[in-house]
Design a protein around this motif. Structure first.
Motif, mmCIF file in Angstrom:
data_model
loop_
_atom_site.group_PDB
_atom_site.id
_atom_site.type_symbol
_atom_site.label_atom_id
_atom_site.label_comp_id
_atom_site.label_asym_id
_atom_site.label_seq_id
_atom_site.Cartn_x
_atom_site.Cartn_y
_atom_site.Cartn_z
ATOM 1 N N LEU A 14 6.157 -13.041 -5.136
ATOM 2 C CA LEU A 14 6.137 -12.008 -4.092
ATOM 3 C C LEU A 14 6.849 -10.738 -4.555
ATOM 4 O O LEU A 14 6.420 -9.619 -4.244
ATOM 5 N N TRP A 15 7.935 -10.910 -5.305
ATOM 6 C CA TRP A 15 8.642 -9.759 -5.868
ATOM 7 C C TRP A 15 7.724 -8.979 -6.821
ATOM 8 O O TRP A 15 7.661 -7.745 -6.779
ATOM 9 N N ALA A 16 6.998 -9.713 -7.681
ATOM 10 C CA ALA A 16 6.110 -9.068 -8.644
ATOM 11 C C ALA A 16 4.963 -8.335 -7.937
ATOM 12 O O ALA A 16 4.632 -7.201 -8.289
ATOM 13 N N VAL A 17 4.365 -8.973 -6.937
ATOM 14 C CA VAL A 17 3.269 -8.334 -6.203
ATOM 15 C C VAL A 17 3.770 -7.075 -5.499
ATOM 16 O O VAL A 17 3.125 -6.018 -5.556
ATOM 17 N N ALA A 18 4.903 -7.168 -4.843
ATOM 18 C CA ALA A 18 5.450 -5.995 -4.158
ATOM 19 C C ALA A 18 5.817 -4.907 -5.162
ATOM 20 O O ALA A 18 5.644 -3.718 -4.878
ATOM 21 N N GLY A 19 6.309 -5.307 -6.335
ATOM 22 C CA GLY A 19 6.637 -4.321 -7.362
ATOM 23 C C GLY A 19 5.408 -3.594 -7.881
ATOM 24 O O GLY A 19 5.454 -2.397 -8.165
ATOM 25 N N VAL A 20 4.287 -4.306 -7.994
ATOM 26 C CA VAL A 20 3.041 -3.675 -8.434
ATOM 27 C C VAL A 20 2.484 -2.762 -7.337
ATOM 28 O O VAL A 20 1.945 -1.690 -7.613
ATOM 29 N N LEU A 21 2.640 -3.177 -6.085
ATOM 30 C CA LEU A 21 2.101 -2.393 -4.967
ATOM 31 C C LEU A 21 2.935 -1.164 -4.621
ATOM 32 O O LEU A 21 2.403 -0.201 -4.070
ATOM 33 N N THR A 22 4.211 -1.185 -4.941
ATOM 34 C CA THR A 22 5.107 -0.088 -4.541
ATOM 35 C C THR A 22 4.611 1.284 -4.991
ATOM 36 O O THR A 22 4.582 2.215 -4.189
ATOM 37 N N PRO A 23 4.203 1.482 -6.258
ATOM 38 C CA PRO A 23 3.735 2.818 -6.656
ATOM 39 C C PRO A 23 2.454 3.250 -5.940
ATOM 40 O O PRO A 23 2.152 4.437 -5.855
ATOM 41 N N MET A 24 1.694 2.283 -5.414
ATOM 42 C CA MET A 24 0.432 2.611 -4.747
ATOM 43 C C MET A 24 0.622 3.014 -3.289
ATOM 44 O O MET A 24 -0.283 3.574 -2.683
ATOM 45 N N VAL A 25 1.800 2.729 -2.742
ATOM 46 C CA VAL A 25 2.070 3.045 -1.337
ATOM 47 C C VAL A 25 2.641 4.462 -1.266
ATOM 48 O O VAL A 25 3.546 4.807 -2.020
ATOM 49 N N PRO A 26 2.103 5.280 -0.355
ATOM 50 C CA PRO A 26 2.630 6.644 -0.239
ATOM 51 C C PRO A 26 4.105 6.641 0.167
ATOM 52 O O PRO A 26 4.574 5.729 0.843
ATOM 53 N N ALA A 27 4.809 7.669 -0.266
ATOM 54 C CA ALA A 27 6.238 7.773 0.058
ATOM 55 C C ALA A 27 6.426 7.802 1.568
ATOM 56 O O ALA A 27 5.602 8.324 2.302
ATOM 57 N N GLU A 35 9.481 -1.806 -0.867
ATOM 58 C CA GLU A 35 10.578 -1.911 -1.826
ATOM 59 C C GLU A 35 11.641 -2.894 -1.346
ATOM 60 O O GLU A 35 12.141 -3.700 -2.129
ATOM 61 N N ALA A 36 11.984 -2.836 -0.063
ATOM 62 C CA ALA A 36 12.964 -3.771 0.491
ATOM 63 C C ALA A 36 12.448 -5.211 0.402
ATOM 64 O O ALA A 36 13.210 -6.129 0.087
ATOM 65 N N PHE A 37 11.171 -5.398 0.660
ATOM 66 C CA PHE A 37 10.556 -6.719 0.551
ATOM 67 C C PHE A 37 10.663 -7.234 -0.887
ATOM 68 O O PHE A 37 10.987 -8.401 -1.117
ATOM 69 N N ALA A 38 10.420 -6.362 -1.855
ATOM 70 C CA ALA A 38 10.510 -6.753 -3.261
ATOM 71 C C ALA A 38 11.936 -7.150 -3.624
ATOM 72 O O ALA A 38 12.161 -8.226 -4.199
ATOM 73 N N TYR A 39 12.899 -6.315 -3.284
ATOM 74 C CA TYR A 39 14.293 -6.615 -3.618
ATOM 75 C C TYR A 39 14.797 -7.870 -2.916
ATOM 76 O O TYR A 39 15.543 -8.659 -3.490
ATOM 77 N N MET A 40 14.378 -8.067 -1.672
ATOM 78 C CA MET A 40 14.809 -9.250 -0.929
ATOM 79 C C MET A 40 14.282 -10.522 -1.582
ATOM 80 O O MET A 40 14.995 -11.526 -1.693
ATOM 81 N N ASN A 41 13.046 -10.494 -2.047
ATOM 82 C CA ASN A 41 12.498 -11.685 -2.696
ATOM 83 C C ASN A 41 13.150 -11.957 -4.038
ATOM 84 O O ASN A 41 13.368 -13.110 -4.401
ATOM 85 N N LEU A 42 13.494 -10.916 -4.770
ATOM 86 C CA LEU A 42 14.222 -11.117 -6.020
ATOM 87 C C LEU A 42 15.593 -11.708 -5.735
ATOM 88 O O LEU A 42 16.034 -12.656 -6.404
ATOM 89 N N PHE A 43 16.271 -11.180 -4.733
ATOM 90 C CA PHE A 43 17.587 -11.694 -4.349
ATOM 91 C C PHE A 43 17.502 -13.155 -3.931
ATOM 92 O O PHE A 43 18.326 -13.983 -4.324
ATOM 93 N N LEU A 44 16.494 -13.499 -3.131
ATOM 94 C CA LEU A 44 16.326 -14.889 -2.684
ATOM 95 C C LEU A 44 16.045 -15.828 -3.853
ATOM 96 O O LEU A 44 16.540 -16.963 -3.883
ATOM 97 N N ALA A 45 15.255 -15.385 -4.815
ATOM 98 C CA ALA A 45 14.963 -16.220 -5.982
ATOM 99 C C ALA A 45 16.239 -16.500 -6.776
ATOM 100 O O ALA A 45 16.502 -17.646 -7.155
#
Length: 123
Positions: A14-27, A35-45
């Motif tokens: 989930l962290w990897a998918v969110a990391g790939v999707l982050t640049p595609m999402v408008p600011a 980004e928060a979803f990505a960091y939270m999943n990395l932290f949980l892992a």
């Protein structure tokens, strides 16, 4: 053992998918959520792999110790490592809350690890 790895592996995926999707999402707000979803999943892992019971990392550590230590030392070693991490866990949670803004309400059992250190069963 494969089942024990599933939780951290799902979090890493989930962290990897969110990391790939982050640049595609408008600011904006949605990007901040991804980004928060990505960091939270990395932290949980990473948190889930901490070598203390009842986390997956504690069970994996116990399985590893069974392959390298005699039976009498497995519980004691796992209990000692878990006890040290359990005691250091509270300051770590406080620092994580101050530094990253993440509040984790998981407190490992010091009593369980103390019993393990004395050579009694974990369950």
């Amino acid at each position: 053992m494969f089942i024990l790895l599933m939780g951290p592996l799902v979090n890493l995926a989930l962290w990897a998918v969110a990391g790939v999707l982050t640049p595609m999402v408008p600011a904006g707000d949605m990007r901040a959520i991804v980004e928060a979803f990505a960091y939270m999943n990395l932290f949980l892992a990473v948190m889930n792999l901490a070598p203390m019971m009842p986390l997956d990392g504690g069970r994996l550590f116990h399985l590893f110790l069974q392959t390298v230590l005699p039976d009498g030392l497995v519980y004691r070693t796992a209990g000692g490592v878990g006890l040290i991490i359990s005691i250091l866990w509270v300051p770590f949670l406080y620092l994580a809350m101050l530094r990253v803004g993440v509040l984790v309400l998981f407190l490992p059992s010091v009593a369980l690890h103390w019993r393990m250190l004395q050579g009694r069963a974990a369950d």
